[in-house]
Design a protein around this motif. Structure first.
Motif, PDB file in Angstrom:
ATOM      1  N   ARG A   1      -5.656  39.629  20.659  1.00 29.27           N
ATOM      2  CA  ARG A   1      -5.846  40.644  19.607  1.00 29.27           C
ATOM      3  C   ARG A   1      -4.545  41.377  19.336  1.00 29.27           C
ATOM      4  N   ARG A   2      -3.855  41.757  20.389  1.00 33.50           N
ATOM      5  CA  ARG A   2      -2.592  42.492  20.226  1.00 33.50           C
ATOM      6  C   ARG A   2      -1.505  41.569  19.674  1.00 33.50           C
ATOM      7  N   LEU A   3      -1.404  40.358  20.203  1.00 38.53           N
ATOM      8  CA  LEU A   3      -0.367  39.420  19.743  1.00 38.53           C
ATOM      9  C   LEU A   3      -0.615  38.963  18.314  1.00 38.53           C
ATOM     10  N   PHE A   4      -1.880  38.820  17.921  1.00 34.48           N
ATOM     11  CA  PHE A   4      -2.197  38.387  16.560  1.00 34.48           C
ATOM     12  C   PHE A   4      -1.884  39.480  15.544  1.00 34.48           C
ATOM     13  N   GLY A   5      -1.621  40.677  16.007  1.00 38.95           N
ATOM     14  CA  GLY A   5      -1.223  41.764  15.118  1.00 38.95           C
ATOM     15  C   GLY A   5       0.273  42.016  15.126  1.00 38.95           C
ATOM     16  N   SER A   6       1.021  41.174  15.804  1.00 38.00           N
ATOM     17  CA  SER A   6       2.466  41.379  15.920  1.00 38.00           C
ATOM     18  C   SER A   6       3.219  40.805  14.724  1.00 38.00           C
ATOM     19  N   SER A   7       4.503  41.072  14.688  1.00 42.27           N
ATOM     20  CA  SER A   7       5.344  40.566  13.594  1.00 42.27           C
ATOM     21  C   SER A   7       5.469  39.044  13.627  1.00 42.27           C
ATOM     22  N   ARG A   8       5.204  38.419  14.755  1.00 44.13           N
ATOM     23  CA  ARG A   8       5.275  36.962  14.887  1.00 44.13           C
ATOM     24  C   ARG A   8       3.874  36.363  15.034  1.00 44.13           C
ATOM     25  N   ALA A   9       2.905  37.035  14.443  1.00 40.52           N
ATOM     26  CA  ALA A   9       1.507  36.630  14.578  1.00 40.52           C
ATOM     27  C   ALA A   9       1.269  35.193  14.139  1.00 40.52           C
ATOM     28  N   SER A  10       1.846  34.776  13.031  1.00 42.50           N
ATOM     29  CA  SER A  10       1.556  33.424  12.528  1.00 42.50           C
ATOM     30  C   SER A  10       2.046  32.355  13.493  1.00 42.50           C
TER      31      SER A  10
END
Length: 138
Positions: A51-60
């Motif tokens: 959840r946290r990583l999917f909201g990061s600047s490198r999510a894709s």
């Protein structure tokens, strides 16, 4: 100072567990908060990492690597790609790293989680789990 590579390696089993539990629908299920009771019981607090990583600047990039691993959970090369993407995301965003490190302690950072063949994950103190898959008939 926190070693970004060590944090990425510590997060990888949780991401692998999420990928194994949700399969190719992992991004939608994590992003939308959709879940099922079995996956919730299996993953518990570990769902906080994607959840946290999917909201990061490198999510894709992270999402793509998670989906790839979900399709082939035993592929060590894909696990390495995911680890590299998580490392890059953590290195690029100090606030993300600051958010993820305490999560490791909250989910029991002293445990090792191994996912093999998407058969399940159990994490905790004093737990015992015995799974028999494709056992020969008696």
């Amino acid at each position: 100072m926190v070693d970004v590579g060590e944090v990425a390696s510590a997060v990888l089993p949780y991401l692998s567990g999420v990928a194994g539990a949700y399969g190719s629908a992992v991004v939608q299920r994590v992003s939308n908060g959709a879940a099922d009771a079995t996956a919730d019981a299996t993953l518990g607090a570990g769902r906080q990492f994607p959840r946290r990583l999917f909201g990061s600047s490198r999510a894709s990039q992270v999402q793509s690597a998670v989906v790839d691993l979900a399709g082939q959970p035993d592929d060590e090369g894909l696990a390495d790609v995911l680890r590299a993407q998580v490392r890059a995301a953590l290195a690029a965003d100090a606030s993300l790293l600051a958010d993820v490190v305490p999560l490791l302690g909250a989910v029991g950072g002293n445990f090792t989680v191994t996912v093999s063949g998407s058969q399940g994950v159990q994490v905790g103190d004093g737990n015992t789990q015995t799974n028999t898959f494709n056992a020969p008939p008696r």
